[in-house]
Design an enzyme around this catalytic site. Structure first.
Site, PDB file in Angstrom:
ATOM      1  N   ASP A  93       1.070  -1.072   0.009  1.00  0.00           N
ATOM      2  CA  ASP A  93      -0.091  -0.165  -0.210  1.00  0.00           C
ATOM      3  C   ASP A  93       0.672   1.123   0.243  1.00  0.00           C
ATOM      4  OD1 ASP A  93      -1.708   2.158   0.583  1.00  0.00           O
ATOM      5  OD2 ASP A  93      -2.755   1.061   1.709  1.00  0.00           O
ATOM      6  N   ARG A 130      -0.149   4.449   0.168  1.00  0.00           N
ATOM      7  CA  ARG A 130      -0.755   5.480   0.017  1.00  0.00           C
ATOM      8  C   ARG A 130      -0.527   6.267   1.266  1.00  0.00           C
ATOM      9  NH1 ARG A 130      -7.318   2.837   0.385  1.00  0.00           N
ATOM     10  NH2 ARG A 130      -5.715   0.859   1.685  1.00  0.00           N
TER      11      ARG A 130
END
Length: 392
Positions: free
Chosen positions: A324, A326
């Site tokens: 991930d 983000r």
């Protein structure tokens, strides 16, 4: 514009200069051109492996060892540790540990006989493996870690596959190969990561009635590095004195716009708007972080890897990205500029709760946000629960 000396500049000037250099560098990489990274007395030409064509490869070979006292180490390829592991499994990289490796990258020496197409195949896990490539690749450890990590960081910032060709050149020879506008100090990349979110500016807003939520204002925030705008969908009248019902939603072209059944993003988007409207007020942050931060093109590549048997997490790792990618700083900065310091967060993802809190936004409650599965996304949702720790 030459690389900047942070000690000699006002911080605000440094911020603007660093962001402008990053914007130029990432744009140049996306069009297949080289940029230069500087670290101490060393200089390196960097080119995104995904964008490599034969003329650019010939230029890199020519640049190798140019100038008086030329370096002449040859072409190197920096890849992430995750991508290197996948290459070892394919038999393209020797399985022995790579000496001198630091951080999350691996450095490989490439044979000058390798064609541009072959090097692109090394970077792209969706390309068909070619067994003979292994004869032209060997471990290396002769480029400064800051240059290797910086090169990978640049390709990620450009939303390209995280693999970069590196050629060391004498600093006095840089004018022959790279315009001063496309030169960066490697140390400034860390500064850019820390401060890009803080450069968000509110640049426009309008009332936009939505189906099921008529009292809506959409507010656009633009990052100072020239990247895509983030949007705040403000429903009703926010009361900053109370925790605000909020949802962080990463944009999903396939799910939000096309109604893809491979994910639950479209249902989550519309369901969040409905839930916030029913509660009376709140905000949905629509973040330009497609595919958990890897971008739409790489998300489509991840889908191909999933069709071949990988789950959501492993597909990202095979591409060379983290599970991930983000960031939560943009969301926190948007909330602050909206006057919101505490939220009730609509999410199943505990990382969002932790991420916002680490960025200074208090999360007083996690509000579950669950929708039925279908025949196409059952495995996707199972991976979310088992490997990402989502709470359904």
């Amino acid at each position: 514009m030459t690389p900047i000396d942070s000690a000699a500049l006002d911080p605000s000037v440094w911020t603007a200069t660093c962001l402008a250099q990053m914007e130029r560098a990432t744009a140049e990489l996306r069009r297949g051109g080289p940029v230069a990274l500087l670290e101490g007395d060393e200089a390196a030409l960097v080119l995104a492996a995904e964008m490599l064509e034969q003329p650019a490869l010939a230029a890199l070979l020519a640049a190798n060892g140019t100038g008086q006292g030329g370096v002449g180490k040859g072409i190197r390829l920096a890849v992430t540790a995750e991508r290197a592991e996948a290459l070892v499994k394919q038999g393209l990289v020797p399985p022995a540990p790579v000496a001198g490796t630091e951080g999350d990258y691996r450095l490989l020496a490439l044979s000058g006989a390798l064609a541009a197409e072959a090097i692109r195949q090394v970077a792209d896990p969706t390309a068909s493996p070619v067994a003979w490539l292994s004869a032209g690749i060997a471990p290396a450890a002769d480029v400064a870690p800051a240059l290797c990590q910086g090169a990978i960081e640049l390709t990620k910032a450009a939303r390209l596959l995280p693999a970069a060709l590196i050629v060391l050149v004498p600093r006095e020879a840089l004018d022959q190969w790279v315009d001063p506008a496309f030169r960066l100090a490697a140390r400034d990349l860390a500064y850019w990561r820390r401060n890009a979110a803080g450069s968000l500016r509110r640049v426009g807003s309008a009332r936009v009635p939505l189906e099921g939520a008529e009292e809506v204002e959409i507010v656009a925030f633009r990052p100072g590095d020239g990247g895509k705008e983030h949007l705040a969908i403000v429903i009703g009248k926010l009361d900053p004195a109370q925790p605000v019902l909020a949802r962080l939603h990463s944009e999903c072209f396939t799910g939000d716009l096309l109604g893809s059944l491979r994910c639950d993003c479209g249902a989550q988007l519309r369901g969040a708007i409905a839930a916030i409207a029913e509660s009376g007020a709140g905000v949905l942050l629509y973040l330009a972080q497609e595919g958990r931060g890897i971008g739409l093109v790489n998300k489509l590549r991840a889908y191909r890897l999933q069709d071949a048997g990988a789950d959501t997490m492993d597909a990202n790792l095979q591409l060379g990205y983290g599970a991930d990618e983000r960031l939560y700083q943009p969301a926190a900065e948007m909330l602050r500029q909206l006057g919101v310091g505490a939220v009730r967060l609509l999410t199943n993802n505990p990382d969002k709760v932790t991420g916002l809190a680490q960025c200074g936004i208090e999360v007083t409650e996690r509000v579950p946000h669950v929708f039925p599965s279908n025949d196409h996304n059952e495995r996707y949702l199972s991976t979310k629960a088992v490997r990402f720790g989502h709470m359904f």
